[in-house]
Design a protein around this motif. Structure first.
Motif, PDB file in Angstrom:
ATOM      1  N   THR A 707       0.856  -1.190   0.000  1.00 57.34           N
ATOM      2  CA  THR A 707       0.000   0.000   0.000  1.00 57.34           C
ATOM      3  C   THR A 707       0.889   1.235   0.000  1.00 57.34           C
ATOM      4  OG1 THR A 707      -0.066  -0.193   2.394  1.00 57.34           O
ATOM      5  CG2 THR A 707      -1.952  -1.069   1.195  1.00 57.34           C
ATOM      6  N   LEU A 710      -1.245   6.448  -2.590  1.00 56.92           N
ATOM      7  CA  LEU A 710      -2.653   6.757  -2.295  1.00 56.92           C
ATOM      8  C   LEU A 710      -3.605   6.079  -3.274  1.00 56.92           C
ATOM      9  CD1 LEU A 710      -2.093  10.436  -1.270  1.00 56.92           C
ATOM     10  CD2 LEU A 710      -3.173   8.699   0.163  1.00 56.92           C
ATOM     11  N   MET A 711      -3.061   5.397  -4.278  1.00 55.36           N
ATOM     12  CA  MET A 711      -3.895   4.574  -5.161  1.00 55.36           C
ATOM     13  C   MET A 711      -4.205   3.230  -4.508  1.00 55.36           C
ATOM     14  SD  MET A 711      -4.592   6.139  -8.034  1.00 55.36           S
ATOM     15  CE  MET A 711      -4.669   5.108  -9.507  1.00 55.36           C
ATOM     16  N   ASP A 712      -3.454   2.886  -3.466  1.00 57.00           N
ATOM     17  CA  ASP A 712      -3.653   1.586  -2.818  1.00 57.00           C
ATOM     18  C   ASP A 712      -4.029   1.706  -1.349  1.00 57.00           C
ATOM     19  OD1 ASP A 712      -2.941  -0.341  -4.919  1.00 57.00           O
ATOM     20  OD2 ASP A 712      -1.041   0.733  -4.876  1.00 57.00           O
ATOM     21  N   TYR A 713      -3.599   2.795  -0.718  1.00 55.93           N
ATOM     22  CA  TYR A 713      -3.888   2.985   0.701  1.00 55.93           C
ATOM     23  C   TYR A 713      -5.106   3.904   0.777  1.00 55.93           C
ATOM     24  CZ  TYR A 713      -3.316   3.893   5.641  1.00 55.93           C
ATOM     25  OH  TYR A 713      -3.535   3.969   6.999  1.00 55.93           O
ATOM     26  N   ALA A 714      -6.190   3.394   1.364  1.00 50.90           N
ATOM     27  CA  ALA A 714      -7.492   4.042   1.199  1.00 50.90           C
ATOM     28  C   ALA A 714      -7.784   5.067   2.295  1.00 50.90           C
ATOM     29  CB  ALA A 714      -8.592   2.984   1.150  1.00 50.90           C
TER      30      ALA A 714
ATOM     31  N   HIS B 187     -12.791   0.636  -6.214  1.00 51.67           N
ATOM     32  CA  HIS B 187     -11.644   0.420  -5.341  1.00 51.67           C
ATOM     33  C   HIS B 187     -11.675   1.519  -4.265  1.00 51.67           C
ATOM     34  CE1 HIS B 187      -7.435   0.543  -4.117  1.00 51.67           C
ATOM     35  NE2 HIS B 187      -7.220  -0.595  -4.754  1.00 51.67           N
ATOM     36  N   PRO B 188     -11.444   1.163  -3.000  1.00 51.93           N
ATOM     37  CA  PRO B 188     -11.616   2.174  -1.954  1.00 51.93           C
ATOM     38  C   PRO B 188     -10.612   3.320  -2.036  1.00 51.93           C
ATOM     39  CG  PRO B 188     -10.623   0.173  -1.053  1.00 51.93           C
ATOM     40  CD  PRO B 188     -11.041  -0.138  -2.462  1.00 51.93           C
ATOM     41  N   ALA B 189      -9.462   3.091  -2.628  1.00 54.69           N
ATOM     42  CA  ALA B 189      -8.464   4.162  -2.698  1.00 54.69           C
ATOM     43  C   ALA B 189      -8.455   4.822  -4.072  1.00 54.69           C
ATOM     44  CB  ALA B 189      -7.072   3.615  -2.376  1.00 54.69           C
ATOM     45  N   SER B 190      -8.301   4.038  -5.120  1.00 59.97           N
ATOM     46  CA  SER B 190      -8.097   4.616  -6.451  1.00 59.97           C
ATOM     47  C   SER B 190      -9.400   5.004  -7.128  1.00 59.97           C
ATOM     48  CB  SER B 190      -7.367   3.609  -7.344  1.00 59.97           C
ATOM     49  OG  SER B 190      -8.232   2.535  -7.684  1.00 59.97           O
ATOM     50  N   HIS B 260      -6.945  -6.004  -2.166  1.00 58.54           N
ATOM     51  CA  HIS B 260      -8.264  -5.400  -2.000  1.00 58.54           C
ATOM     52  C   HIS B 260      -9.399  -6.337  -2.360  1.00 58.54           C
ATOM     53  CE1 HIS B 260      -6.534  -1.547  -1.025  1.00 58.54           C
ATOM     54  NE2 HIS B 260      -5.695  -1.721  -2.012  1.00 58.54           N
TER      55      HIS B 260
END
Lengths: 787, 286
Positions: A707, A710-714, B187-190, B260
């Motif tokens: 992560t 910020l594309m992977d860590y939400a 997706h929760p982040a992207s 995810h």
């Protein structure tokens, strides 16, 4: 204004933050905005391996690149000490291995810096960093704290056998063992408090400038505690007098704990500025911040809670593995010990409790304080276990809480875990208020009805108590904290009546300029606009330990109040002299000193300040000027509390959670500015519910951060945070004269378990008793489908 | 952003852009909205030595709706989102565009850039497969059209030849009895699709006479779901019929799996989101 006209009090009013117009219109001054003449830029060469020996470093190609000034490695900087390990676990042996400015001989995490390129601009530095050739000999890695201390695990530091940082305990083991052995009911659960990345909007960095003629540095830094950094960098890292360093924290774009600590970039920019004779700048990019700056939480815990069939909790036994990361960060050991173990029983009277914590090195980013720091982990644990217990005995979770609450008459309350006594509290009204707002009884009926239609709603309760205003010095010294924790403030009333306050606190989003000005304006009876709060520069402010642990109002704010008290006292003496009255007959009220019984006969604070400043007519022995400093070391911490309630609906087909309502009833003692309190609560809840639903730093077994962006860590967007219904009760703290407790971390401390309890309540028909965070749709879907 | 060095060109005509692309060959990347390319350059996952920015090529922008829908390759998501006639002509596209990124992303991101990049989790590939669009391109050998079904060849790979630039996308407007929808698990982040399902149906006399379904996000590339389509055609489009057809979603597809969403979960979600998209499309068609 005559003495009978009361000036409207500002304390308690929801004033808008005076710092905001500048910050929200792009006129702030952040670290990366600072450009000094002749400034050089640093790019780091960072390890791609989580654990490896450094075989060789060849910088020749980088050095050949036009615009590159120098390349340095860890070996070049052996003349300075590693970063300090300031807070070690109390009463036990610690094995602190803090990071050096750059890694020497081996690396212990992905992103560990092995070399630095200094160049004329950031682009050249970055390009040249790619040309530095480093040969590594990879070693096996370990990322899980429990696995790290098992026999046969990869050994990260010679100085820390078995990767153990410390083994620490609190409470009464025999009593807890006996309570569990003899209990009617025992619930047991493995509870994981996952690793989080603090993610302040502004990443971290440092700019150092060195004056060879005086041997003095100026360092601009993204810091929550510039005075502490000044002390640590001089006395411990460089071995020079602290007078040789001036630290300046400009506007700081959020910290959440990550900017408390002493980082290697502060040291290597100073080192390079001295070596090269030019200012140097280092600013992390987001990927670097994610890989190398501190993370939070990361506990694995085995918990057992014992009780009676009729809902009385009789014992709690907790065994925790706390991941410390690859190196010992500045206050890393204090978080999972004092700030976690000592408050593990929360708002409940539990006669027998015991906590054992193993701190472990792993090949991951360092873990240190993150908003709440230890208290969210404790609060999550006890509130999950209480719900688990309630479900086990088939009792309403609200009822179990009521049955076990510490009662108002129990305060000051000693929880038996080595904490100072809880100062004040009244837990049931906050619970009742939250349940009333939620319509608890009605909801339970509706929940039953909807379940028959295949809709799964749940309600979660979280009653919490936390530790704010972290102090007093003598107690914290005994907790392994390597310094004091008082705060100081200077207040001056200038000839024109304008008031300047300098503080060692370091606002970075808390609205302290506003809150402090409200207090001073009220106490001195001067217009709010006439009060200026200055902070951030060690040259212009008195010493302070900094802003964290929700302590800046309860400690720093009280120091200001006490300085103002001294000003008022001097003003009264001066007024008595000028009015030819007895000092005992002078009343100071609404910014004016007058003779008791003759309100017309008086002097305003402005007149008195002018008289003190020109010094034409002072009483014998009185020094000119209204200028007072106070050093405040409180007698205790403060203990805010409250109850949060949330209502969720789970989509059984996908596992998605919809947060339907979030209710927060908090008691932070007296509120100086309710708008700022509410803002702090909102922000804290956003971070806590993000832990429940979205966030989690994940490493693979090789120590690669999966992560990493910020594309992977939400991190949730505003659209992912529900409307928050706030309310409060007010139980003033008896610890300080303002009756305040603190509100900066409460939202985070209360919210993760509030949401998790609601989700698990919603999933009760599926036999779900516990879920680990974050409760992602897949985790919930698997729980529903028994996978 | 600290990318590796690159040369930058900003042509104002398609001809000029094609010439530049021809001249610089593999060293060059076309810059459209930049919302995939620039982050990749920032992380140095991509380091093109030449950027050809086609944002000033006006002829590539615009939307025409007149029985046929034609969208210029450089049309932004935002322009598509706010085009009322387009929303009527193809509700699935309106559904999808509203769920792309956030407002800032939609203000910059373009349909042509997204299709050329062919991110396996982008939303639009599923939609253009479901509406059976044509992708018009121009290159050294002149213009040609590629059917959506032939366009996505693998993860991040398309049927575009070197030197070709997408110029526009065309497809038929929905008529009477036609409906479409897009359902997405973000997706929760992207905010990309973990699973995105686009569905098109034609209803005649209470029967489904045509159906196209495509899924994005779940596998290495967006794919048509022929087993679902075949199972639904000829049915009455009832909830039961849809559920039965949607149970075929993901058949024969390679599933992606990550932290995810595992491959097992993605496979299950393909069925759920296909069902949801179909139910909405049928409701709109009726």
């Amino acid at each position: 204004m005559t003495a009978t006209e009361m000036k409207e009090r500002l304390v308690g009013r929801a004033l808008k933050r005076r710092e905001d117009p500048k910050l929200i219109t792009g006129h702030g001054n952040y670290l990366d905005d600072i450009k000094l003449p002749g400034m050089l830029h640093i790019a780091l060469v960072r390890s791609p391996y989580a654990h490896a020996k450094i075989v060789s470093i060849d910088a020749s190609k980088a050095l050949a690149m036009p615009g590159v000034v120098a390349v340095f490695t860890g070996k070049d900087m052996l003349d300075i000490n590693p970063m300090p390990a300031a807070w070690q676990a109390a009463g036990v042996k610690n094995y602190p291995v803090p990071p050096r400015a750059l890694a020497v001989d081996k690396v212990a995490l992905v992103g560990d810096p092995v070399a630095m390129v200094v160049a004329e601009n950031r682009y050249i530095a970055r390009d040249a960093a790619d040309l530095v050739e480093v040969e590594y000999e990879p070693l096996p890695a370990v990322v899980d704290a429990r696995k790290a201390v098992e026999p046969g695990a990869p050994q990260i530091h010679e100085a820390a056998p078995n990767n153990i940082v410390f083994e620490w305990e609190c409470g009464n083991k025999d009593a807890a063992d006996a309570a569990i052995a003899s209990a009617e009911v025992v619930v047991k659960e493995e509870i994981i408090n996952q690793r989080l990345i603090p993610t302040p909007m502004e990443t971290r960095g440092s700019i150092a400038r060195y004056d060879p003629l005086t041997g003095e540095w100026t360092v601009w830094m993204t810091s929550q505690a510039p005075h502490v950094h000044r002390l640590l960098l001089t006395a411990f890292v460089f071995g020079v007098p602290e007078t040789k360093l001036r630290c300046i924290a400009p506007n700081v774009g959020g910290g959440f704990g990550q900017k408390i600590f002493c980082y290697n970039d502060m040291a290597f920019t100073m080192w390079a500025a001295r070596k090269l004779g030019r200012p140097v700048k280092f600013v992390e990019d987001r990927s670097e911040n994610y890989k190398y700056s501190t993370h939070g939480r990361d506990h694995i815990t085995e918990a057992e809670l014992a009780g009676t069939r009729d809902g009385k909790i009789t014992g709690l036994r907790v065994k925790t593995w706390a991941n410390i990361g690859a190196y010992f960060s500045t206050v890393a050991a204090g978080i999972p010990t004092t700030l976690y173990g000592r408050i593990i029983t929360g708002v409940y009277k539990i006669p027998a409790a015991y906590v054992h914590v193993t701190g472990a090195y792993t090949n991951t980013a360092m873990v240190d304080a993150y908003r709440g720091a230890g208290r969210p982990e404790a609060s999550y644990l006890i509130e999950r276990m209480v719900d688990r217990f309630a479900a086990e005995i088939g009792m309403d979770p609200a009822e179990v809480r009521r049955k076990n609450f510490i009662q108002p008459e129990d305060f000051p309350y000693d929880n038996g875990l080595g904490l100072l006594p809880y100062d004040s509290g009244n837990y049931e009204p906050a619970l009742n208020k939250a349940l009333e707002i939620a319509g608890y009884a009605e909801f339970r009926k509706q929940q039953e009805e909807l379940r028959k239609q295949g809709r799964y709603l749940g309600i979660g309760i979280s009653s919490y108590v936390e530790i704010c205003g972290i102090a007093p010095s003598a107690w914290m010294g005994g907790q392994g904290w390597g310094a004091g924790l008082w705060e100081s403030a200077n207040v001056r009333v200038h000839l024109t009546g304008k008031v300047v306050v300098t503080t060692g606190s370091l606002p970075h989003g808390q609205g302290l300029e506003t809150t402090f000005a409200q207090i001073v304006a009220d106490e001195l009876g001067v217009p709010y606009e006439d009060v200026e709060i200055q902070w951030g520069d060690t040259q212009g402010t008195p010493f302070g330990y900094g802003t964290y642990g929700s302590r800046s109002l309860a400690v720093g704010g009280v120091a200001i109040k006490r300085s103002v008290d001294k000003i008022k006292e001097k003003a009264r003496k001066l007024a008595a002299h000028l009015l030819e009255a007895n000092e005992a007959d002078i009343v100071f009220e609404n910014g004016r000193a007058y003779v008791k019984g003759s309100p017309d006969k008086g002097k305003t604070i402005g007149e008195l300040a002018a008289a003190a400043a020109v010094a034409y007519n002072l009483p014998p022995g009185m020094e000119p000027f209204l200028d007072e400093t106070s050093y405040y070391d409180p007698p205790n911490c403060t203990f805010p509390f409250g109850t949060h309630v949330s209502i969720v609906e789970v989509d059984p087909e996908t596992g998605h959670v919809k947060l339907l309502r979030y209710i927060a009833v908090d008691d932070c003692g007296n509120q100086i500015n309710p708008l700022i309190v509410e803002g702090q609560i909102h922000g804290g809840i956003a971070q806590g519910l993000a832990q429940a639903l979205y966030e989690g730093a994940v490493y693979n077994e090789d120590g690669q951060l999966l992560t990493g962006t910020l594309m992977d860590y939400a991190v949730p967007t505003a659209a992912m945070v529900p409307h928050i219904e706030t309310d409060h009760t007010v139980t003033p703290s008896p610890v300080n004269p303002l009756g305040v407790k603190g509100a900066g971390e409460a939202g985070t401390i209360a919210s993760a378990q509030c949401v998790m309890n609601a989700i698990i309540d919603a999933l009760a028909p599926f036999g779900v008793k516990h879920l680990q965070m974050p409760a992602t749709p897949e985790r919930i879907w698997k729980a529903i489908h028994g996978k | 952003m600290i990318p590796a060095p690159f040369d930058y060109y900003a042509p104002t005509s398609l001809a000029e852009a094609l010439t530049l692309l021809q001249r610089h060959g593999d060293d060059a990347k076309i810059l459209a909205g930049g919302h995939s390319l620039l982050p990749a350059m920032k992380l140095r996952l991509a380091s093109p030595s030449v950027l050809i920015d086609i944002n000033k090529v006006a002829e590539l922008r615009g939307i025409k709706v007149n029985g046929t829908v034609e969208i210029g390759a450089m049309t932004t998501w935002s322009a598509i989102e706010h085009h009322a006639d387009l929303a009527k002509a193809c509700p699935a596209m309106a559904d999808a565009v509203a769920l792309i990124g956030d407002i800032q992303v939609r203000n910059r991101g373009t349909i042509g850039g997204s299709l050329a990049h062919a991110d396996p989790a982008a939303d639009m590939p599923a939609v253009i497969l479901a509406v059976d669009a044509q992708i018009h391109v121009e290159g050294p050998n002149g213009p040609r059209a590629i059917a959506a079904a032939d366009f996505f060849t693998d993860m991040l790979s398309t049927a575009l030849e070197p030197g070709e630039i997408i110029t526009s996308i065309t497809f038929d407007s929905h008529g009477a009895g036609e409906g479409s929808a897009y359902a997405k698990f973000p997706h929760p982040a992207s905010r990309y699709a973990i699973v995105g399902a686009a569905a098109y149906v034609k209803m005649e006399n209470g029967q489904v006479t045509a159906c196209r379904v495509a899924i994005t996000g779940a596998g290495p590339k967006a794919e048509r779901q022929s087993a679902v389509e075949q199972a639904l055609i000829g049915t009455d489009g009832s909830a039961d019929a849809v559920a039965a057809a949607a149970a075929h979603a993901g058949e024969g597809m390679d599933m992606l799996g990550d932290i995810h969403a595992s491959d097992e979960y993605r496979r299950a979600m393909c069925k759920v989101y296909t069902k949801r998209a179909l139910l909405k499309a049928i409701e709109r068609a009726r």
